[in-house]
Motif scaffolding. Structure first.
Motif, PDB file in Angstrom:
ATOM      1  N   SER A   1       0.808  -1.221   0.000  1.00 53.06           N
ATOM      2  CA  SER A   1       0.000   0.000   0.000  1.00 53.06           C
ATOM      3  C   SER A   1       0.841   1.270   0.000  1.00 53.06           C
ATOM      4  CB  SER A   1      -0.946  -0.006   1.203  1.00 53.06           C
ATOM      5  OG  SER A   1      -0.224  -0.188   2.411  1.00 53.06           O
ATOM      6  N   PHE A   2       2.141   1.145  -0.221  1.00 51.69           N
ATOM      7  CA  PHE A   2       3.034   2.292  -0.388  1.00 51.69           C
ATOM      8  C   PHE A   2       3.127   3.173   0.867  1.00 51.69           C
ATOM      9  CE2 PHE A   2       2.201   0.842  -4.562  1.00 51.69           C
ATOM     10  CZ  PHE A   2       3.233   1.244  -5.384  1.00 51.69           C
ATOM     11  N   ILE A   3       2.891   2.578   2.032  1.00 54.26           N
ATOM     12  CA  ILE A   3       3.044   3.327   3.279  1.00 54.26           C
ATOM     13  C   ILE A   3       4.533   3.447   3.602  1.00 54.26           C
ATOM     14  CG2 ILE A   3       0.790   2.628   4.189  1.00 54.26           C
ATOM     15  CD1 ILE A   3       2.211   0.510   5.859  1.00 54.26           C
ATOM     16  N   PRO A   4       4.925   4.402   4.475  1.00 58.58           N
ATOM     17  CA  PRO A   4       6.352   4.561   4.806  1.00 58.58           C
ATOM     18  C   PRO A   4       7.020   3.277   5.284  1.00 58.58           C
ATOM     19  CG  PRO A   4       5.117   6.450   5.589  1.00 58.58           C
ATOM     20  CD  PRO A   4       4.099   5.472   5.074  1.00 58.58           C
ATOM     21  N   GLY A   5       6.263   2.436   6.008  1.00 56.69           N
ATOM     22  CA  GLY A   5       6.831   1.198   6.533  1.00 56.69           C
ATOM     23  C   GLY A   5       7.266   0.209   5.468  1.00 56.69           C
ATOM     24  N   HIS A   6       6.802   0.394   4.233  1.00 57.62           N
ATOM     25  CA  HIS A   6       7.190  -0.515   3.151  1.00 57.62           C
ATOM     26  C   HIS A   6       8.505  -0.116   2.497  1.00 57.62           C
ATOM     27  CE1 HIS A   6       2.751  -1.955   2.542  1.00 57.62           C
ATOM     28  NE2 HIS A   6       3.345  -2.499   3.582  1.00 57.62           N
ATOM     29  N   GLY A   7       8.907   1.134   2.668  1.00 57.73           N
ATOM     30  CA  GLY A   7      10.204   1.565   2.151  1.00 57.73           C
ATOM     31  C   GLY A   7      10.304   1.567   0.641  1.00 57.73           C
ATOM     32  N   ILE A   8       9.254   2.037  -0.028  1.00 58.33           N
ATOM     33  CA  ILE A   8       9.251   2.072  -1.491  1.00 58.33           C
ATOM     34  C   ILE A   8      10.428   2.882  -2.028  1.00 58.33           C
ATOM     35  CG2 ILE A   8       7.964   2.812  -3.526  1.00 58.33           C
ATOM     36  CD1 ILE A   8       6.755   0.423  -2.236  1.00 58.33           C
TER      37      ILE A   8
ATOM     38  N   ILE B   1      17.123  -6.472 -15.499  1.00 55.38           N
ATOM     39  CA  ILE B   1      16.268  -6.719 -14.336  1.00 55.38           C
ATOM     40  C   ILE B   1      15.131  -5.705 -14.343  1.00 55.38           C
ATOM     41  CG2 ILE B   1      16.134  -6.679 -11.812  1.00 55.38           C
ATOM     42  CD1 ILE B   1      19.095  -7.495 -11.765  1.00 55.38           C
ATOM     43  N   GLU B   2      13.898  -6.184 -14.196  1.00 57.40           N
ATOM     44  CA  GLU B   2      12.745  -5.293 -14.108  1.00 57.40           C
ATOM     45  C   GLU B   2      12.151  -5.351 -12.706  1.00 57.40           C
ATOM     46  OE1 GLU B   2       9.576  -6.405 -16.692  1.00 57.40           O
ATOM     47  OE2 GLU B   2       9.534  -8.504 -16.038  1.00 57.40           O
ATOM     48  N   VAL B   3      11.727  -4.202 -12.200  1.00 56.86           N
ATOM     49  CA  VAL B   3      11.108  -4.103 -10.879  1.00 56.86           C
ATOM     50  C   VAL B   3       9.655  -3.707 -11.065  1.00 56.86           C
ATOM     51  CG1 VAL B   3      11.149  -2.959  -8.642  1.00 56.86           C
ATOM     52  CG2 VAL B   3      13.305  -3.441  -9.833  1.00 56.86           C
ATOM     53  N   LYS B   4       8.750  -4.571 -10.613  1.00 54.77           N
ATOM     54  CA  LYS B   4       7.318  -4.305 -10.742  1.00 54.77           C
ATOM     55  C   LYS B   4       6.739  -3.965  -9.367  1.00 54.77           C
ATOM     56  CE  LYS B   4       6.585  -7.505 -14.614  1.00 54.77           C
ATOM     57  NZ  LYS B   4       5.791  -8.679 -15.074  1.00 54.77           N
ATOM     58  N   LEU B   5       5.968  -2.883  -9.303  1.00 55.71           N
ATOM     59  CA  LEU B   5       5.350  -2.439  -8.058  1.00 55.71           C
ATOM     60  C   LEU B   5       3.834  -2.564  -8.188  1.00 55.71           C
ATOM     61  CD1 LEU B   5       7.501   0.789  -7.498  1.00 55.71           C
ATOM     62  CD2 LEU B   5       7.949  -1.530  -6.662  1.00 55.71           C
ATOM     63  N   MET B   6       3.249  -3.450  -7.392  1.00 61.13           N
ATOM     64  CA  MET B   6       1.794  -3.651  -7.417  1.00 61.13           C
ATOM     65  C   MET B   6       1.158  -2.989  -6.200  1.00 61.13           C
ATOM     66  SD  MET B   6       0.930  -7.474  -8.788  1.00 61.13           S
ATOM     67  CE  MET B   6       1.878  -8.387  -7.579  1.00 61.13           C
ATOM     68  N   GLY B   7      -0.052  -2.481  -6.390  1.00 60.57           N
ATOM     69  CA  GLY B   7      -0.782  -1.874  -5.295  1.00 60.57           C
ATOM     70  C   GLY B   7      -0.855  -0.366  -5.445  1.00 60.57           C
ATOM     71  N   LYS B   8      -1.453   0.262  -4.448  1.00 55.04           N
ATOM     72  CA  LYS B   8      -1.539   1.718  -4.442  1.00 55.04           C
ATOM     73  C   LYS B   8      -1.746   2.174  -3.004  1.00 55.04           C
ATOM     74  CE  LYS B   8      -6.511   1.709  -5.483  1.00 55.04           C
ATOM     75  NZ  LYS B   8      -7.560   2.224  -6.398  1.00 55.04           N
ATOM     76  N   GLY B   9      -1.511   3.468  -2.762  1.00 58.11           N
ATOM     77  CA  GLY B   9      -1.655   3.973  -1.402  1.00 58.11           C
ATOM     78  C   GLY B   9      -1.138   5.391  -1.275  1.00 58.11           C
TER      79      GLY B   9
ATOM     80  N   ASP C   1      10.651 -13.806 -10.326  1.00 59.01           N
ATOM     81  CA  ASP C   1      11.866 -14.535  -9.959  1.00 59.01           C
ATOM     82  C   ASP C   1      12.227 -14.292  -8.498  1.00 59.01           C
ATOM     83  OD1 ASP C   1      12.720 -15.704 -12.574  1.00 59.01           O
ATOM     84  OD2 ASP C   1      12.715 -13.595 -13.154  1.00 59.01           O
ATOM     85  N   VAL C   2      11.950 -13.088  -8.023  1.00 59.09           N
ATOM     86  CA  VAL C   2      12.203 -12.711  -6.627  1.00 59.09           C
ATOM     87  C   VAL C   2      11.088 -11.786  -6.169  1.00 59.09           C
ATOM     88  CG1 VAL C   2      13.695 -11.327  -5.120  1.00 59.09           C
ATOM     89  CG2 VAL C   2      14.711 -12.977  -6.675  1.00 59.09           C
ATOM     90  N   CYS C   3      10.680 -11.933  -4.914  1.00 57.70           N
ATOM     91  CA  CYS C   3       9.704 -11.025  -4.326  1.00 57.70           C
ATOM     92  C   CYS C   3      10.375 -10.183  -3.238  1.00 57.70           C
ATOM     93  CB  CYS C   3       8.537 -11.803  -3.712  1.00 57.70           C
ATOM     94  SG  CYS C   3       7.507 -12.644  -4.931  1.00 57.70           S
ATOM     95  N   LEU C   4       9.898  -8.966  -3.087  1.00 57.47           N
ATOM     96  CA  LEU C   4      10.455  -8.053  -2.099  1.00 57.47           C
ATOM     97  C   LEU C   4       9.503  -7.891  -0.925  1.00 57.47           C
ATOM     98  CD1 LEU C   4      11.871  -5.210  -4.373  1.00 57.47           C
ATOM     99  CD2 LEU C   4      13.052  -7.232  -3.479  1.00 57.47           C
ATOM    100  N   GLY C   5      10.083  -7.797   0.279  1.00 56.17           N
ATOM    101  CA  GLY C   5       9.304  -7.568   1.486  1.00 56.17           C
ATOM    102  C   GLY C   5       9.214  -6.096   1.794  1.00 56.17           C
ATOM    103  N   SER C   6       9.645  -5.697   2.984  1.00 55.26           N
ATOM    104  CA  SER C   6       9.521  -4.314   3.436  1.00 55.26           C
ATOM    105  C   SER C   6      10.880  -3.776   3.868  1.00 55.26           C
ATOM    106  CB  SER C   6       8.532  -4.232   4.599  1.00 55.26           C
ATOM    107  OG  SER C   6       7.247  -4.679   4.181  1.00 55.26           O
ATOM    108  N   PHE C   7      11.072  -2.475   3.635  1.00 56.79           N
ATOM    109  CA  PHE C   7      12.366  -1.853   3.907  1.00 56.79           C
ATOM    110  C   PHE C   7      12.211  -0.479   4.562  1.00 56.79           C
ATOM    111  CE2 PHE C   7      12.435  -4.597   0.237  1.00 56.79           C
ATOM    112  CZ  PHE C   7      13.500  -5.446   0.484  1.00 56.79           C
ATOM    113  N   GLY C   8      11.051  -0.216   5.147  1.00 55.74           N
ATOM    114  CA  GLY C   8      10.773   1.095   5.708  1.00 55.74           C
ATOM    115  C   GLY C   8      11.597   1.408   6.946  1.00 55.74           C
ATOM    116  N   ASP C   9      12.097   2.631   6.997  1.00 55.92           N
ATOM    117  CA  ASP C   9      12.924   3.073   8.125  1.00 55.92           C
ATOM    118  C   ASP C   9      12.038   3.700   9.205  1.00 55.92           C
ATOM    119  OD1 ASP C   9      15.064   3.669   9.716  1.00 55.92           O
ATOM    120  OD2 ASP C   9      15.693   5.431   8.567  1.00 55.92           O
ATOM    121  N   VAL C  10      11.083   2.913   9.705  1.00 59.20           N
ATOM    122  CA  VAL C  10      10.224   3.340  10.808  1.00 59.20           C
ATOM    123  C   VAL C  10      10.199   2.221  11.846  1.00 59.20           C
ATOM    124  CG1 VAL C  10       8.781   4.884   9.414  1.00 59.20           C
ATOM    125  CG2 VAL C  10       8.137   2.479   9.645  1.00 59.20           C
ATOM    126  N   ASP C  11       9.945   2.561  13.095  1.00 59.69           N
ATOM    127  CA  ASP C  11      10.029   1.582  14.170  1.00 59.69           C
ATOM    128  C   ASP C  11       9.081   0.410  13.967  1.00 59.69           C
ATOM    129  OD1 ASP C  11      12.007   2.971  15.445  1.00 59.69           O
ATOM    130  OD2 ASP C  11      10.679   4.013  16.837  1.00 59.69           O
TER     131      ASP C  11
END
Length: 303
Positions: free
Chosen positions: A129-136, A151-159, A196-206
């Motif tokens: 959902s593109f919140i800060p916690g996801h670290g887009i 390499i292609e990076v696909k971003l699904m969702g909205k927010g 080929d690979v999925c990404l998790g979360s990288f947000g710099d919030v507690d």
């Protein structure tokens, strides 16, 4: 409806999102109440998603709802010990009032599928959902290092952060990042299976350090290799044999991890198999439901 069944049950469960419902529930019954609070509303709205300022009147209202609804419950369910530690300290609630149940994944929806990637490029997929916690922002920055590497990076969702993300891609003039927007469930599952690979979360919030986002459980249940931030929350369920873990704030390390997995098929297979096995052993609805039954029984027996 409750009046008709008021003598026919031993405990009540208030599900998420139930902060206000919890207050009503306590007026309805003196029986044991288990509240699946799931997360702090104040933490989510004021600190993570930054919808309101932490010192605002709205934020104080969210803080009160967290505190009051939690006080009224006999037992509270959260998804990690890190979340429990935060909640107990932030709202001054005894830690033994909490129980941990991982989110897990609906394995009837998320399961391994054989879908071939015919695009000719190594596909890296994120959804959220593109919140800060996801670290887009870190994901997009990492894509800059991946130019000219097929390499292609696909971003699904909205927010809330989607417009900023689109602007960042334009500013960096990236041709290897695409926005797929909201994707229906079946098409979504095919897109994940094709990755080929999925990404998790990288947000710099507690909060991002304390939780395990749904996407990680769901991609693991589909037996996909996953790269995500190395956090205390993640390590409550997964380890280095299950996921490729990187620093939460370093887009270069994220890019390096993507290239490493691109170049190492055996590592991708190993991570995918291990994280899927972990879900089957510890994160299915049947397993987590059995844990909930244990909690219900223990609460009913308490005086």
């Amino acid at each position: 409806k409750h009046w008709r069944i008021r003598n026919d049950y031993d405990a009540m469960i208030v599900g998420f999102p139930g902060w206000q419902a919890m207050i009503l529930a306590r007026f309805l019954t003196r029986k044991k109440i288990i509240f699946n609070i799931f997360f702090s509303l104040y933490d989510a709205m004021a600190l993570d998603r930054q919808v309101v300022r932490p010192e605002s009147l709205e934020a104080r209202y969210f803080w009160f709802l967290d505190w009051f609804s939690a006080k009224l419950a006999d037992k509270l369910i959260l998804d990690t010990d890190s979340q429990i530690d935060f909640f107990a300290k932030k709202f001054n609630i005894y830690r033994n009032k909490f129980k941990r149940i991982f989110i897990g994944a609906s394995t009837d929806i998320f399961y391994p599928r054989e879908v071939k990637n015919d695009a000719g490029k190594f596909s890296v997929v994120f959804f959220g959902s593109f919140i800060p916690g996801h670290g887009i922002g870190y994901i997009i920055d990492s894509a800059k290092y991946l130019e000219n590497k097929n390499i292609e990076v696909k971003l699904m969702g909205k927010g809330v952060g989607q417009e900023d993300a689109i602007e960042q891609v334009k500013m960096l003039n990236l041709k290897n990042v695409s926005f797929l927007g909201f994707v229906p469930q079946e098409e979504f599952n095919v897109e994940i299976a094709r990755a080929d690979v999925c990404l998790g979360s990288f947000g710099d919030v507690d909060r991002a350090r304390r939780v395990i986002h749904n996407k990680i459980f769901e991609c693991a249940a589909m037996a996909k290799p996953i790269i995500t931030a190395d956090t205390p929350g993640i390590r409550e369920f997964f380890n280095d044999n299950d996921l490729k873990l990187v620093d939460i704030r370093d887009s270069k390390l994220l890019a390096d991890a993507i290239v490493e997995l691109k170049d190492d098929l055996e590592l991708r297979k190993s991570l995918a198999e291990n994280c899927y096995k972990k879900i089957i052993e510890k994160g299915t609805p049947k397993i987590l439901g059995a844990q909930l039954i244990e909690i219900i029984n223990s609460v009913v027996q308490e005086k």
